[in-house]
Motif scaffolding. Structure first.
Motif, PDB file in Angstrom:
ATOM      1  N   MET A  87     -31.578  52.047  17.908  1.00 18.78           N
ATOM      2  CA  MET A  87     -31.915  51.058  18.914  1.00 18.78           C
ATOM      3  C   MET A  87     -31.419  49.673  18.511  1.00 18.78           C
ATOM      4  N   ARG A  88     -31.365  49.430  17.194  1.00 20.97           N
ATOM      5  CA  ARG A  88     -31.004  48.102  16.718  1.00 20.97           C
ATOM      6  C   ARG A  88     -30.621  48.185  15.245  1.00 20.97           C
ATOM      7  N   GLU A  89     -29.825  47.232  14.792  1.00 18.24           N
ATOM      8  CA  GLU A  89     -29.488  47.135  13.375  1.00 18.24           C
ATOM      9  C   GLU A  89     -29.587  45.673  12.951  1.00 18.24           C
ATOM     10  N   VAL A  90     -30.307  45.429  11.851  1.00 17.24           N
ATOM     11  CA  VAL A  90     -30.526  44.071  11.352  1.00 17.24           C
ATOM     12  C   VAL A  90     -30.414  44.083   9.831  1.00 17.24           C
ATOM     13  N   ASP A  91     -29.505  43.314   9.305  1.00 16.79           N
ATOM     14  CA  ASP A  91     -29.379  43.113   7.852  1.00 16.79           C
ATOM     15  C   ASP A  91     -29.434  44.403   7.040  1.00 16.79           C
ATOM     16  N   GLY A  92     -28.697  45.418   7.462  1.00 19.37           N
ATOM     17  CA  GLY A  92     -28.645  46.667   6.705  1.00 19.37           C
ATOM     18  C   GLY A  92     -29.791  47.627   6.973  1.00 19.37           C
ATOM     19  N   TRP A  93     -30.600  47.332   7.980  1.00 21.06           N
ATOM     20  CA  TRP A  93     -31.701  48.205   8.389  1.00 21.06           C
ATOM     21  C   TRP A  93     -31.453  48.673   9.813  1.00 21.06           C
ATOM     22  N   VAL A  94     -31.793  49.935  10.096  1.00 22.68           N
ATOM     23  CA  VAL A  94     -31.600  50.547  11.409  1.00 22.68           C
ATOM     24  C   VAL A  94     -32.959  50.901  11.990  1.00 22.68           C
ATOM     25  N   ARG A  95     -33.166  50.546  13.265  1.00 26.96           N
ATOM     26  CA  ARG A  95     -34.393  50.954  13.963  1.00 26.96           C
ATOM     27  C   ARG A  95     -34.057  52.196  14.766  1.00 26.96           C
ATOM     28  N   LEU A  96     -34.757  53.297  14.479  1.00 27.87           N
ATOM     29  CA  LEU A  96     -34.549  54.567  15.174  1.00 27.87           C
ATOM     30  C   LEU A  96     -35.737  54.887  16.059  1.00 27.87           C
ATOM     31  N   ARG A  97     -35.441  55.490  17.214  1.00 24.54           N
ATOM     32  CA  ARG A  97     -36.488  56.078  18.063  1.00 24.54           C
ATOM     33  C   ARG A  97     -36.322  57.583  17.924  1.00 24.54           C
ATOM     34  N   LEU A  98     -37.352  58.250  17.428  1.00 26.97           N
ATOM     35  CA  LEU A  98     -37.273  59.695  17.199  1.00 26.97           C
ATOM     36  C   LEU A  98     -37.192  60.459  18.510  1.00 26.97           C
ATOM     37  N   ARG A  99     -36.318  61.435  18.552  1.00 29.51           N
ATOM     38  CA  ARG A  99     -36.126  62.252  19.758  1.00 29.51           C
ATOM     39  C   ARG A  99     -37.064  63.454  19.784  1.00 29.51           C
ATOM     40  N   TYR A 100     -37.740  63.720  18.681  1.00 31.17           N
ATOM     41  CA  TYR A 100     -38.690  64.820  18.580  1.00 31.17           C
ATOM     42  C   TYR A 100     -39.578  64.550  17.377  1.00 31.17           C
ATOM     43  N   ARG A 101     -40.598  65.348  17.182  1.00 27.20           N
ATOM     44  CA  ARG A 101     -41.490  65.181  16.029  1.00 27.20           C
ATOM     45  C   ARG A 101     -40.682  65.387  14.748  1.00 27.20           C
ATOM     46  N   SER A 102     -40.849  64.480  13.794  1.00 24.38           N
ATOM     47  CA  SER A 102     -40.086  64.588  12.546  1.00 24.38           C
ATOM     48  C   SER A 102     -40.646  65.693  11.662  1.00 24.38           C
ATOM     49  N   ALA A 103     -39.858  66.120  10.699  1.00 19.84           N
ATOM     50  CA  ALA A 103     -40.297  67.154   9.757  1.00 19.84           C
ATOM     51  C   ALA A 103     -41.522  66.709   8.967  1.00 19.84           C
ATOM     52  N   SER A 104     -41.695  65.395   8.788  1.00 17.84           N
ATOM     53  CA  SER A 104     -42.848  64.886   8.038  1.00 17.84           C
ATOM     54  C   SER A 104     -44.055  64.588   8.919  1.00 17.84           C
ATOM     55  N   GLY A 105     -43.891  64.751  10.256  1.00 17.24           N
ATOM     56  CA  GLY A 105     -45.036  64.599  11.152  1.00 17.24           C
ATOM     57  C   GLY A 105     -45.074  63.346  12.005  1.00 17.24           C
ATOM     58  N   LEU A 106     -44.072  62.451  11.900  1.00 20.24           N
ATOM     59  CA  LEU A 106     -44.059  61.301  12.811  1.00 20.24           C
ATOM     60  C   LEU A 106     -43.834  61.816  14.233  1.00 20.24           C
ATOM     61  N   PRO A 107     -44.554  61.285  15.219  1.00 19.43           N
ATOM     62  CA  PRO A 107     -44.467  61.836  16.572  1.00 19.43           C
ATOM     63  C   PRO A 107     -43.152  61.518  17.288  1.00 19.43           C
ATOM     64  N   GLU A 108     -42.814  62.388  18.232  1.00 20.07           N
ATOM     65  CA  GLU A 108     -41.658  62.145  19.108  1.00 20.07           C
ATOM     66  C   GLU A 108     -41.832  60.787  19.783  1.00 20.07           C
ATOM     67  N   GLY A 109     -40.760  60.019  19.853  1.00 17.74           N
ATOM     68  CA  GLY A 109     -40.808  58.712  20.491  1.00 17.74           C
ATOM     69  C   GLY A 109     -41.204  57.576  19.561  1.00 17.74           C
ATOM     70  N   ALA A 110     -41.673  57.905  18.349  1.00 17.42           N
ATOM     71  CA  ALA A 110     -42.030  56.855  17.385  1.00 17.42           C
ATOM     72  C   ALA A 110     -40.780  56.076  17.002  1.00 17.42           C
ATOM     73  N   THR A 111     -40.954  54.808  16.683  1.00 17.16           N
ATOM     74  CA  THR A 111     -39.840  54.015  16.185  1.00 17.16           C
ATOM     75  C   THR A 111     -40.103  53.671  14.729  1.00 17.16           C
ATOM     76  N   ALA A 112     -39.031  53.622  13.952  1.00 16.33           N
ATOM     77  CA  ALA A 112     -39.137  53.344  12.527  1.00 16.33           C
ATOM     78  C   ALA A 112     -37.888  52.617  12.067  1.00 16.33           C
ATOM     79  N   TRP A 113     -38.059  51.737  11.116  1.00 19.54           N
ATOM     80  CA  TRP A 113     -36.941  51.041  10.481  1.00 19.54           C
ATOM     81  C   TRP A 113     -36.624  51.738   9.175  1.00 19.54           C
TER      82      TRP A 113
END
Length: 94
Positions: free
Chosen positions: A53-79
């Motif tokens: 979704m965005r990139e700032v100073d070597g960091w990427v913001r992702l919106r998950l397209r499905y539940r992650s293998a570690s359990g973050l929910p679909e649609g969650a955003t993470a840097w």
């Protein structure tokens, strides 16, 4: 004169999207903002994927397209550090 040899059709290469990003290593610490000073919200594991979704100073913001293998929910955003992600082929239908 002889006819030129016929060219055989080849399958097009798989489309790589620079918006679709895959984790290229295990244990990427997902954070609430672009930097180590932001709170961790979980981890992403190898081949977890999302849309950049965005990139700032070597960091990427992702919106998950499905539940992650570690359990973050679909649609969650993470840097994540950009070095932890690579462009990838989006899953079918996305």
């Amino acid at each position: 004169m002889s006819a030129p040899p016929e060219e055989k059709p080849t399958a097009p290469p798989a489309a790589v999207s620079y918006l679709a990003r895959c984790m290229n290593r295990d244990g990427g610490s997902a954070r609430s903002g672009p930097g180590l000073g932001f709170a961790p919200i979980g981890q992403l594991l190898y081949l977890d994927r999302g849309i950049k979704m965005r990139e700032v100073d070597g960091w990427v913001r992702l919106r998950l397209r499905y539940r992650s293998a570690s359990g973050l929910p679909e649609g969650a955003t993470a840097w994540l550090p950009a070095a932890c992600t690579s462009p990838c082929t989006p899953p079918p239908g996305h």
